[in-house]
Design a protein around this motif. Structure first.
Motif, mmCIF file in Angstrom:
data_model
loop_
_atom_site.group_PDB
_atom_site.id
_atom_site.type_symbol
_atom_site.label_atom_id
_atom_site.label_comp_id
_atom_site.label_asym_id
_atom_site.label_seq_id
_atom_site.Cartn_x
_atom_site.Cartn_y
_atom_site.Cartn_z
ATOM 1 N N LYS A 93 25.874 2.226 -17.149
ATOM 2 C CA LYS A 93 24.615 0.415 -17.530
ATOM 3 C C LYS A 93 23.458 1.636 -16.734
ATOM 4 C CE LYS A 93 28.056 -2.805 -18.839
ATOM 5 N NZ LYS A 93 26.935 -2.927 -19.734
ATOM 6 N N THR A 94 23.278 2.446 -15.503
ATOM 7 C CA THR A 94 22.165 2.094 -15.444
ATOM 8 C C THR A 94 21.388 3.598 -15.362
ATOM 9 O OG1 THR A 94 22.794 2.250 -13.316
ATOM 10 C CG2 THR A 94 22.264 0.008 -13.823
ATOM 11 N N GLY A 95 22.246 4.741 -15.684
ATOM 12 C CA GLY A 95 21.605 5.750 -15.343
ATOM 13 C C GLY A 95 20.964 6.673 -14.021
ATOM 14 N N ARG A 96 21.834 6.204 -12.942
ATOM 15 C CA ARG A 96 21.570 6.260 -11.666
ATOM 16 C C ARG A 96 21.949 7.369 -11.272
ATOM 17 N NH1 ARG A 96 16.544 4.031 -11.775
ATOM 18 N NH2 ARG A 96 17.665 4.637 -14.276
ATOM 19 N N PHE A 98 22.645 8.634 -21.052
ATOM 20 C CA PHE A 98 21.987 7.072 -20.588
ATOM 21 C C PHE A 98 20.684 7.890 -20.793
ATOM 22 C CE2 PHE A 98 19.204 3.991 -18.293
ATOM 23 C CZ PHE A 98 19.682 3.481 -18.366
ATOM 24 N N GLY A 99 20.299 9.212 -20.221
ATOM 25 C CA GLY A 99 18.254 8.922 -20.537
ATOM 26 C C GLY A 99 18.342 9.537 -22.713
ATOM 27 N N ASN A 100 19.565 10.038 -22.852
ATOM 28 C CA ASN A 100 19.807 10.181 -24.098
ATOM 29 C C ASN A 100 19.017 9.489 -25.129
ATOM 30 O OD1 ASN A 100 19.453 12.992 -24.284
ATOM 31 N ND2 ASN A 100 21.240 13.597 -24.635
ATOM 32 N N ARG A 101 20.378 8.050 -25.152
ATOM 33 C CA ARG A 101 20.341 7.016 -25.495
ATOM 34 C C ARG A 101 19.032 6.288 -25.548
ATOM 35 N NH1 ARG A 101 21.694 4.194 -29.779
ATOM 36 N NH2 ARG A 101 22.427 1.821 -29.128
ATOM 37 N N ILE A 102 18.295 6.424 -23.889
ATOM 38 C CA ILE A 102 16.843 5.745 -24.211
ATOM 39 C C ILE A 102 16.017 6.097 -24.916
ATOM 40 C CG2 ILE A 102 15.129 4.805 -22.669
ATOM 41 C CD1 ILE A 102 17.611 2.760 -22.393
#
Length: 559
Positions: free
Chosen positions: A231-234, A363-367
C-alpha cells in the motif's frame, strides 16, 4: 649522585618460550547472527573443519588471518550487522579461496600479510573471479556475480587503505564497465497476479483479527508488513525500521489520510570515510487511513513484548536472545513459508512468490499511471530521485503493452498517378476531423514530417502551439494527428532502421526504454496495413539507401 635507571632488557631475566607453528590459537572466532566464523580454519589449505586441522596443510599466513580478523572486529562497530556478516563470511572466503587456488597452481609467492597485496594481486583476483566455475549457462560466474565477489574482497581491503597499510591505487578503476546492463531487474506484478496476492494478504489479516490465524507470531507480523509494503511502496528495510509513532494525522485531510514517516538505515560504505550507523529520514508520505489502521494493529500485537529497552520499534519479536527487532533474515524466512502456504500461481503457471521489490515496482508503475506519466511526482511519492526512478522502478508492464493502441491514421492509397476526387477528400476530412483545405495540404506534402504526415502540425496534441510546426517525431507514434501514406514508407523505414542501429550504441536497456515501443508500433500497427510485397521492397531499399534525413544517428539528437 644516583645512577641512571637502565631500561634495557636484561638477558638474564628472559624466559625462553617455544612457539609451535601449527598450534594456532582458537580465539579467532567471530560470532554473527547466522553462526560462528572460525578464522583459525583459514590458516590451512581449503579451510578444513575444526576437528581436522592437525592433518591439514598449514599455509603460513597467521599474520594475514589475524589482520582480517581484527579488521572485521573493528568494522563491526561501524557497519550494520548484515554487512559485517557478509564481509566476515563472503569477503574472507573469496580472498582465501583465491590464495588457495594460486598455491595449488604453483603460481606466485604465498601472501602471509596484508602488506604484500599489490595491484598485480588485485588483477589476478579479477581474472580468477571472472573465470570461477559456476552453475550457469556459460559455466562461469555472471558479471553481476563476479562483481559481488570482487566487492566483498575490496570492501575488506579498503579498511587497510584507510589505515594507510595499502595504497588506494591497487584497485583498478571500474573493472566491471556497464555491469548493470547485463542483469535483468525484477518485473512488476501483473494486474491478475497482484490481485491474487492482495486477496490472500487480506484474508490472512482477517484471520488474525478473528483470532483464527494458522501460523506463528512472526508470520502475523510479516502479513502486516507485506500489506503495508503493497500500500505504500516502501522498501523492506524502511518497513522493518518503522517506529510506533510513525503515523500522524494528516493536517489537511485527517478523516481519510495519515502521514507516514519512514527511515532508511545508513551504513558505512567502506570505499569512503568510515562512519557509524545512522538512521536518516527517508520521507514523510501521505498514506490512506487503512495503512494507519494496519500499523495500530501491529502496535497492539507487539504491545505485550515491549520493555524499557525496546519501546519505539514497531516490528519486534521474541527470540532465543530475548525481545528484539524482526530481522530481515527472519522476515524472509516467514515470507517464504507464507507463499508456500498460499500456493498461489503466477501468469506462467509457476509458484507466485511474495517479493517486496516487485510490490514496490508495481506501486511505482501504478502511481506513474495515476499522475499521467509525471516522473517528478512519481519519484517524490516513491522517495527517489527521478533518475533512480527511471532506471530501477518504472518499466513497461504487460498491461501497458496490451493496452497500447496506435492512434494515428494509415492510408493505403498511393499518390502516384492517382487523382483524389472530392468524395475521397470529404471522407478523409471526416476521418481526420479536419477541414478539406488541410486535407489538400496533407496530400500535396505541406504537412510532411520526418516519419509521415501530420493533420495538424501547429496545434496538434504534442505541438508547442506557438506558431511553430511540431518536430517531436517520436511522439508521432502515439499522436492521433499522425498520417502515413504509401509514399511516406521509405522515409518511415529509414527512421526505423536508424532506431535498430542505435541499439548497438546505447545498450539494450536504454534502447528498450526509449525506442523499442516505436519499433513495435511500426512493425505491428503500420506494416500490416500495407501490401506485404510492397513493404518488403521499400523496407530493404530504406536499409540500403536510407532517406537523407535519417542517414546519421546525430539526427536522433534533435528529437
Amino acid at each position: 649522585m644516583s645512577s641512571k635507571k637502565n631500561f634495557k632488557i636484561q638477558t638474564n631475566n628472559l624466559i625462553p618460550v617455544d612457539f609451535v607453528k601449527n598450534n594456532i590459537s582458537t580465539d579467532l572466532v567471530f560470532i554473527t547472527n547466522k553462526g560462528k566464523v572460525d578464522f583459525n580454519r583459514w590458516n590451512y589449505l581449503d579451510r578444513p573443519k575444526s576437528d581436522a586441522l592437525l592433518s591439514a596443510t598449514f599455509m603460513d599466513r597467521e599474520q594475514l588471518v589475524l589482520d582480517l580478523f581484527n579488521a572485521v572486529n573493528q568494522l563491526s562497530h561501524e557497519l550494520s550487522k548484515t554487512t559485517v556478516e557478509f564481509l566476515a563470511a563472503e569477503g574472507c572466503k573469496q580472498l582465501f579461496q583465491f590464495l588457495d587456488h594460486k598455491f595449488k597452481q604453483g603460481q606466485g609467492i604465498v601472501i602471509s600479510s596484508i602488506d604484500q597485496i599489490t595491484r598485480s594481486t588485485i588483477d589476478d583476483i579479477l581474472i580468477w573471479i571472472r573465470n570461477k566455475p559456476a552453475k550457469t549457462e556459460t559455466g562461469k560466474l555472471s558479471t553481476l556475480g563476479a562483481r559481488r565477489h570482487y566487492t566483498s574482497i575490496k570492501s575488506l581491503l579498503n579498511y587497510f587503505v584507510q589505515q594507510g597499510r595499502l595504497s588506494s591505487e591497487i584497485f583498478p578503476y571500474s573493472p566491471f564497465v556497464n555491469v548493470n546492463r547485463s542483469g535483468k531487474g525484477t518485473e512488476a506484478y501483473s494486474k491478475s497476479e497482484y490481485s491474487r496476492l492482495i486477496r490472500f494478504l487480506w484474508s490472512q489479516i482477517s484471520a488474525v483479527r478473528n483470532n483464527n490465524f494458522n501460523g506463528c507470531f512472526n508470520q502475523k507480523l510479516v502479513i502486516y508488513a507485506l500489506m503495508i509494503a503493497a500500500k505504500t511502496g516502501r522498501n523492506t528495510s524502511s518497513i522493518l525500521n518503522m517506529q510506533t509513532d510513525c503515523i500522524q494525522p494528516h493536517p489537511l485531510v485527517p478523516d481519510t489520510h495519515v502521514l507516514l514517516t519512514t527511515y532508511k538505515k545508513r551504513g558505512m560504505n567502506t570505499s569512503v570515510q568510515a562512519m557509524r550507523i545512522s538512521y536518516e529520514l527517508e520521507d514523510v508520505y501521505a498514506a490512506h487511513k487503512d495503512v494507519g489502521v494496519l500499523i495500530k494493529e501491529v502496535c497492539e500485537l507487539t504491545a505485550p513484548l515491549r520493555n524499557n529497552e525496546i519501546k519505539s520499534d514497531l516490528f519486534i519479536t521474541k527470540s532465543k536472545k530475548g525481545i528484539c527487532r524482526l530481522s530481515e533474515v527472519n522476515f524472509w524466512k516467514s515470507v517464504q513459508s507464507l507463499y508456500t502456504k498460499a500456493g498461489l500461481i503466477n501468469d506462467q503457471g509457476k509458484e507466485l512468490k511474495f517479493q517486496v521489490k516487485r510490490m514496490r515496482k508495481t506501486f511505482g508503475n501504478r502511481i506513474w499511471q495515476l499522475t499521467g506519466g509525471d516522473p517528478v511526482k512519481t519519484a517524490r511519492i516513491m522517495g527517489n530521485t527521478t533518475p533512480v526512478l527511471n532506471t530501477h522502478y518504472l518499466d513497461v508492464s504487460p498491461e501497458m503493452e496490451r493496452n497500447h493502441k496506435y492512434l494515428g491514421h494509415v492510408i493505403t492509397h498511393t499518390l502516384s498517378g492517382n487523382k483524389f476526387d472530392n468524395e475521397f477528400k470529404s471522407s478523409l476530412s471526416r476521418a481526420l476531423e479536419i477541414d478539406v483545405d488541410n486535407v489538400n495540404k496533407i496530400l500535396i506534402g505541406d504537412f510532411n514530417t520526418g516519419v509521415g504526415r501530420c493533420s495538424d502540425p501547429y496545434t496538434g496534441r504534442y505541438a508547442s502551439k506557438g506558431g511553430i510546426a511540431c518536430t517531436r517525431f517520436l511522439a508521432c507514434f502515439k499522436c492521433p494527428n499522425q498520417v502515413v501514406l504509401e509514399s511516406d514508407l521509405h522515409r518511415l523505414f529509414s527512421f526505423y532502421w536508424l532506431l535498430i542501429k542505435e541499439r548497438g550504441f546505447i545498450g539494450k536497456r536504454k534502447w528498450k526504454k526509449n525506442y523499442s515501443w516505436v519499433v513495435k508500433v511500426i512493425e505491428t500497427e503500420i506494416e500490416p496495413i500495407f501490401c506485404n510485397d510492397l513493404v518488403c521492397e521499400i523496407k530493404e531499399r530504406a536499409r540500403v539507401q536510407p532517406h537523407p534525413m535519417w542517414v546519421e544517428r546525430m539526427s536522433l539528437i534533435a528529437i
